[in-house]
Every structure is written in C-alpha cells, then in structure tokens.
Design a protein around this motif. Structure first.
Motif, PDB file in Angstrom:
ATOM      1  N   ARG A 114      -7.566   2.254  -2.013  1.00 52.62           N
ATOM      2  CA  ARG A 114      -7.537   3.458  -1.173  1.00 52.62           C
ATOM      3  C   ARG A 114      -6.541   4.441  -1.800  1.00 52.62           C
ATOM      4  O   ARG A 114      -6.247   5.477  -1.251  1.00 52.62           O
ATOM      5  CB  ARG A 114      -7.145   3.041   0.253  1.00 52.62           C
ATOM      6  CG  ARG A 114      -7.420   4.075   1.349  1.00 52.62           C
ATOM      7  CD  ARG A 114      -7.799   3.396   2.629  1.00 52.62           C
ATOM      8  NE  ARG A 114      -7.577   4.153   3.839  1.00 52.62           N
ATOM      9  CZ  ARG A 114      -8.306   5.170   4.286  1.00 52.62           C
ATOM     10  NH1 ARG A 114      -9.313   5.625   3.553  1.00 52.62           N
ATOM     11  NH2 ARG A 114      -8.041   5.760   5.425  1.00 52.62           N
ATOM     12  N   PHE A 119      -4.635   8.079  -1.337  1.00 51.62           N
ATOM     13  CA  PHE A 119      -3.198   8.142  -1.043  1.00 51.62           C
ATOM     14  C   PHE A 119      -2.402   8.814  -2.166  1.00 51.62           C
ATOM     15  O   PHE A 119      -1.432   9.502  -1.926  1.00 51.62           O
ATOM     16  CB  PHE A 119      -2.631   6.726  -0.828  1.00 51.62           C
ATOM     17  CG  PHE A 119      -3.177   6.009   0.378  1.00 51.62           C
ATOM     18  CD1 PHE A 119      -3.846   6.686   1.382  1.00 51.62           C
ATOM     19  CD2 PHE A 119      -3.003   4.639   0.511  1.00 51.62           C
ATOM     20  CE1 PHE A 119      -4.344   6.017   2.495  1.00 51.62           C
ATOM     21  CE2 PHE A 119      -3.483   3.961   1.618  1.00 51.62           C
ATOM     22  CZ  PHE A 119      -4.162   4.650   2.615  1.00 51.62           C
ATOM     23  N   LYS A 147      -1.598  -4.483   7.726  1.00 55.29           N
ATOM     24  CA  LYS A 147      -0.485  -4.253   6.794  1.00 55.29           C
ATOM     25  C   LYS A 147       0.707  -3.581   7.469  1.00 55.29           C
ATOM     26  O   LYS A 147       1.811  -3.581   6.950  1.00 55.29           O
ATOM     27  CB  LYS A 147      -0.944  -3.351   5.647  1.00 55.29           C
ATOM     28  CG  LYS A 147      -1.872  -4.024   4.698  1.00 55.29           C
ATOM     29  CD  LYS A 147      -1.121  -4.801   3.647  1.00 55.29           C
ATOM     30  CE  LYS A 147      -2.128  -5.624   2.875  1.00 55.29           C
ATOM     31  NZ  LYS A 147      -1.506  -6.488   1.890  1.00 55.29           N
ATOM     32  N   TYR A 172      -5.291   0.931  11.581  1.00 55.82           N
ATOM     33  CA  TYR A 172      -6.282  -0.074  11.986  1.00 55.82           C
ATOM     34  C   TYR A 172      -6.168  -1.364  11.168  1.00 55.82           C
ATOM     35  O   TYR A 172      -6.966  -2.270  11.329  1.00 55.82           O
ATOM     36  CB  TYR A 172      -7.711   0.488  11.857  1.00 55.82           C
ATOM     37  CG  TYR A 172      -8.034   1.026  10.478  1.00 55.82           C
ATOM     38  CD1 TYR A 172      -8.530   0.195   9.481  1.00 55.82           C
ATOM     39  CD2 TYR A 172      -7.815   2.363  10.169  1.00 55.82           C
ATOM     40  CE1 TYR A 172      -8.786   0.675   8.213  1.00 55.82           C
ATOM     41  CE2 TYR A 172      -8.071   2.858   8.895  1.00 55.82           C
ATOM     42  CZ  TYR A 172      -8.556   2.013   7.934  1.00 55.82           C
ATOM     43  OH  TYR A 172      -8.802   2.491   6.669  1.00 55.82           O
ATOM     44  N   CYS A 173      -5.137  -1.423  10.294  1.00 55.26           N
ATOM     45  CA  CYS A 173      -5.004  -2.562   9.374  1.00 55.26           C
ATOM     46  C   CYS A 173      -3.753  -3.364   9.715  1.00 55.26           C
ATOM     47  O   CYS A 173      -2.767  -2.813  10.215  1.00 55.26           O
ATOM     48  CB  CYS A 173      -4.936  -2.039   7.954  1.00 55.26           C
ATOM     49  SG  CYS A 173      -4.687  -3.319   6.711  1.00 55.26           S
ATOM     50  N   GLY A 222      -5.961  -5.680  -2.500  1.00 52.77           N
ATOM     51  CA  GLY A 222      -4.530  -5.563  -2.207  1.00 52.77           C
ATOM     52  C   GLY A 222      -4.252  -5.616  -0.723  1.00 52.77           C
ATOM     53  O   GLY A 222      -5.034  -6.192   0.014  1.00 52.77           O
ATOM     54  N   GLY A 223      -3.207  -4.913  -0.291  1.00 53.10           N
ATOM     55  CA  GLY A 223      -2.412  -3.940  -1.047  1.00 53.10           C
ATOM     56  C   GLY A 223      -3.315  -3.074  -1.911  1.00 53.10           C
ATOM     57  O   GLY A 223      -4.489  -2.939  -1.673  1.00 53.10           O
ATOM     58  N   ALA A 261       0.355   3.822   1.825  1.00 49.59           N
ATOM     59  CA  ALA A 261       0.369   4.309   3.208  1.00 49.59           C
ATOM     60  C   ALA A 261      -0.186   3.169   4.057  1.00 49.59           C
ATOM     61  O   ALA A 261      -0.856   2.279   3.526  1.00 49.59           O
ATOM     62  CB  ALA A 261      -0.503   5.557   3.344  1.00 49.59           C
ATOM     63  N   TYR A 262       0.145   3.185   5.345  1.00 51.61           N
ATOM     64  CA  TYR A 262      -0.384   2.131   6.209  1.00 51.61           C
ATOM     65  C   TYR A 262      -1.421   2.708   7.167  1.00 51.61           C
ATOM     66  O   TYR A 262      -1.104   3.577   7.984  1.00 51.61           O
ATOM     67  CB  TYR A 262       0.733   1.471   7.021  1.00 51.61           C
ATOM     68  CG  TYR A 262       1.781   0.808   6.171  1.00 51.61           C
ATOM     69  CD1 TYR A 262       1.425  -0.017   5.111  1.00 51.61           C
ATOM     70  CD2 TYR A 262       3.124   1.007   6.426  1.00 51.61           C
ATOM     71  CE1 TYR A 262       2.381  -0.610   4.323  1.00 51.61           C
ATOM     72  CE2 TYR A 262       4.094   0.409   5.635  1.00 51.61           C
ATOM     73  CZ  TYR A 262       3.714  -0.390   4.584  1.00 51.61           C
ATOM     74  OH  TYR A 262       4.665  -0.978   3.790  1.00 51.61           O
ATOM     75  N   CYS A 263      -2.633   2.208   7.052  1.00 52.20           N
ATOM     76  CA  CYS A 263      -3.700   2.613   7.966  1.00 52.20           C
ATOM     77  C   CYS A 263      -3.442   1.907   9.299  1.00 52.20           C
ATOM     78  O   CYS A 263      -3.190   0.699   9.306  1.00 52.20           O
ATOM     79  CB  CYS A 263      -5.054   2.195   7.397  1.00 52.20           C
ATOM     80  SG  CYS A 263      -5.283   2.702   5.684  1.00 52.20           S
ATOM     81  N   CYS A 299       0.861  -1.187   0.000  1.00 52.12           N
ATOM     82  CA  CYS A 299       0.000   0.000   0.000  1.00 52.12           C
ATOM     83  C   CYS A 299       0.898   1.238   0.000  1.00 52.12           C
ATOM     84  O   CYS A 299       2.042   1.164   0.425  1.00 52.12           O
ATOM     85  CB  CYS A 299      -0.866   0.020   1.250  1.00 52.12           C
ATOM     86  SG  CYS A 299      -1.898  -1.431   1.376  1.00 52.12           S
TER      87      CYS A 299
HETATM   88  S1  SF4 Z   1      -4.902  -2.731   2.816  1.00 52.42           S
HETATM   89 FE1  SF4 Z   1      -6.306  -0.980   2.829  1.00 52.42          FE
HETATM   90  S2  SF4 Z   1      -6.731  -0.620   4.995  1.00 52.42           S
HETATM   91 FE2  SF4 Z   1      -4.864  -1.877   4.881  1.00 52.42          FE
HETATM   92  S3  SF4 Z   1      -3.151  -0.406   4.936  1.00 52.42           S
HETATM   93 FE3  SF4 Z   1      -3.624  -0.855   2.788  1.00 52.42          FE
HETATM   94  S4  SF4 Z   1      -5.057   0.764   2.223  1.00 52.42           S
HETATM   95 FE4  SF4 Z   1      -5.021   0.741   4.441  1.00 52.42          FE
END
Ligand code: SF4
Length: 382
Positions: free
Chosen positions: A172, A176, A104, A101-102, A141-142, A97-99, A95
C-alpha cells in the motif's frame, strides 16, 4: 474528491461522548499517517475515514490478531503457509500508515519495527525450496517496499528456487509514499521477471498487488508511481476492502474499477472487511458485496474483481448470485460455508493438529467454516 461530510471525517465537531471515546481509542490504538497521505486525508472524506481514529473504534468488537503476526509456521518467523501451492513471506512488519480497519494499529504489535533476520530468511527459503508444490510466493507485510534492500535480498533468494513461477509483492506504499517508488526500485523488481521461450514452465513472473479502496486514492503521484512498474511490464493487481460509508455502493466500486482499468491496474480482489478489533463500523453484510457485484455485472464482465471473505483457513469466494446460508451462534449471525479446502491439506501445512475455532470437517473431509457477518444498518448514534 468526495467532500467531508460525516461521522469519522476530520472536519466534524465531535460530541462530548464522542470526544471521550476517541481519547480511549487514541490510548488503545496507534495512529500514523505518512506526509503525502496527510494531504489527501484533508481533501477526501473517503480517505479520512480510513486513517483518522474514530470514536466507533471504542465499541467492543473483533479480534486483535485475526492472523498472528510473524506466525511461527514450521518454526520460521515471517513464513506462513495455508495453501498447497503458495507460501507467504513477511520480511518487514511495519507500515508507513495505519489503516483503521486493520489490526496493525493495535499497540501489542507495536514497539520496534520487526523484520525477518538473515537466519529466518534462509530457513524460509530452504522450506519453500524443499517442496516443489509451492509455485507462488507472496511477499507481504507490513510493507515490503519500506525496506527495499531487505526486499531485494529476499527476492534474489526466492528467484533461485526453480519451482517458484510467481512472485507477488503486496503493498500500500504506492499510496502512502509514492515518492519512495523510484525508477531504481521498479528496475530492481523488473529484473525478477524471466521468460523461458523454449520451456515456459521455467518462466517466472513478478507482479504487484496494490491495495486501493477508493478512487480518491488514485492521485497523480500514485498513478505516476504505479506507472513506473507498469511501463516495465510489471502487472499491478488492485485489491479493495469493502467498507461502510466509503465504497459500499455499486457506483463507488464501478468507478474505482473503471479508473483501475484506465490507468492499467487489473481489478483483482474485493475483500469483505475482516472482523478486526475496532472495525465494527466498517463492516457491511457479506450480502452487500454480492449485491454490488450483481448490480455492476451488466457492465463488462472482465472488470469484476473476485469477491472474497477471509478466514484463518483461506479465502472464500462469493461471486454474484451466490446464496449464503446463515446460522445464529450465541446471538450473532454467521455465514456457514463448505470450503474448497480439505481438512487434511490444511492440517498438513499447519503447526496445530486441529482446525481453528468455528471450523469443522464434513463427511467428505472438507472444512466447513462459520464466518461472522457484518450489517448494513446505519451507524448507531454515540
Ligand atoms: S498491513 Fe496493509 S491494511 Fe494493514 S495497516 Fe498496513 S497497509 Fe494498512
């Protein structure tokens, strides 16, 4: 923009303990913000909380792999199937950016960006092509929009499967990297829409699922990027994660939905925040989302998203008026629910010969799940 005001925002002075905890968090989890998102993080508290590592992530909680990345479903890296009529492809696992709450953000998933190889893609396409029950392919994804060549390669092959009627691309990256959403990309995506007027069953629709959690994310650049798709007839569906202190009130959700509709995005899913490692502070009770949907239900019914929580066997829809049944397991509060999924169906598409933990089969053959609830308490003082 909402103002910067509290504990996980980027302007609050941290206490000594909070600073130590944040250091632990930075060692343990990755953090990444794209340049255009960086500007927004400075302006909006609701956005900052989603991307700035918080000391609260150090609280012991949750699982690192709610759904195993690159799960070798049927031995094919990047393919997943839990439903009869849908398959999921994850061509690219990173990704922009890293959310927070996820999952990743976890370092165990880090290292070099992972992607499906040509062989993985061919094997996944052969699998989907061999089962005419699969009508929908979700490409996720990702973020599929990061490697657009790879995405096109996958789309060309998916579009050759005659029984696939819906292709959904989850992203997303419109938030981003709106600058990467070009007319060329939108043209490429639009090429995969196909209407057969004489025989509609042979038609195929491609749509985009866009994750947006707060109205502050709908910046002019994001709206412009979304319009590149919408103006070419591509439906964008908005999906939102319910999060404490970010959008867990009727006004925030109603305003977001209203803005979605105003700019042509179809409100689709409201997700309860999953029990992901380091995400305890984001998780409301499941009931909170039901209360929010109840509160906004006097407004136009067409605006309400589907409210769901997600377990390893699939989504559970919990709409307005839904009655939750609770059980306590090892001192924690779980929601017990009979799902619409037959155990035999789930097992047919699973690599395992048994259900995941916290799932059982009832006398009618349906799966009963136990889902860890969140809470609506104030955040504990660190
Ligand atoms: S998979 Fe989606 S929710 Fe998780 S970090 Fe990537 S963009 Fe954010």
């Amino acid at each position: 923009m909402s103002t910067i005001s509290n504990e996980t925002s980027n302007k609050k002075k941290l206490s000594e303990r909070e600073r130590q905890m944040q250091q632990e968090v930075l060692k343990r989890f990755r953090s990444k913000v794209s340049p255009s998102l960086g500007k927004l993080v400075k302006e909006s508290d609701a956005v900052a909380k989603q991307f700035i590592p918080s000391p609260y992530e150090a609280l012991e909680f949750g699982t690192e792999k709610p759904f195993e990345e690159g799960k070798n479903n049927h031995g094919i890296y990047g393919l997943e199937r839990i439903y009869e009529d849908r398959a999921v492809l994850t061509p690219y696992f990173e990704c922009s950016a890293y959310c927070r709450y996820c999952f990743k953000k976890t370092r165990t998933l880090g290292g070099e960006a992972k992607r499906m190889t040509d062989e993985n893609i061919d094997a996944a396409i052969a699998y989907i092509g061999s089962d005419a029950r699969i009508k929908t392919v979700l490409i996720t994804g990702g973020d599929p929009f990061i490697d657009q060549e790879l995405l096109e390669q996958v789309l060309v092959k998916v579009a050759e499967i005659p029984h696939v009627r819906n292709i959904r691309v989850g992203t997303r990256n419109i938030l981003f990297q709106p600058e990467a959403i070009t007319d060329e990309l939108a043209e490429m995506i639009a090429r995969f829409n196909h209407i057969d007027y004489e025989n509609p069953a042979n038609s195929r629709n491609i749509s985009v699922g866009l994750s947006i959690n707060h109205k502050d994310e709908l910046t002019p650049d994001v709206i412009r990027a979304a319009q590149r798709f919408i103006s070419r007839g591509i439906i964008i569906r908005g999906q939102t994660v319910l999060m404490k202190g970010i959008n867990d009130n009727p006004q925030a959700i109603l305003e977001l939905i209203s803005m979605f509709l105003a700019v042509g995005i179809v409100p689709y899913y409201l997700f309860h925040c999953m029990p992901v490692i380091g995400a305890k502070h984001f998780r409301t009770s499941v009931q909170r989302g039901i209360d929010i949907l109840n509160a906004i239900s006097r407004f136009s019914g067409s605006t309400a998203p589907h409210y769901v929580y997600v377990t390893p066997i699939g989504k559970h829809r919990v709409g307005p008026g839904h009655h939750l049944e609770y059980v306590e397991i090892e001192g924690l509060k779980y929601i017990k629910a009979t799902t619409p999924y037959k155990a035999t169906d789930f097992l047919e598409f699973s690599d395992n010969d048994k259900l995941p933990p916290l799932h059982e089969i009832n006398e009618d053959g349906y799966v009963v799940s136990y889902y860890l609830d969140g809470d609506d308490d104030e955040l504990e003082v660190l």
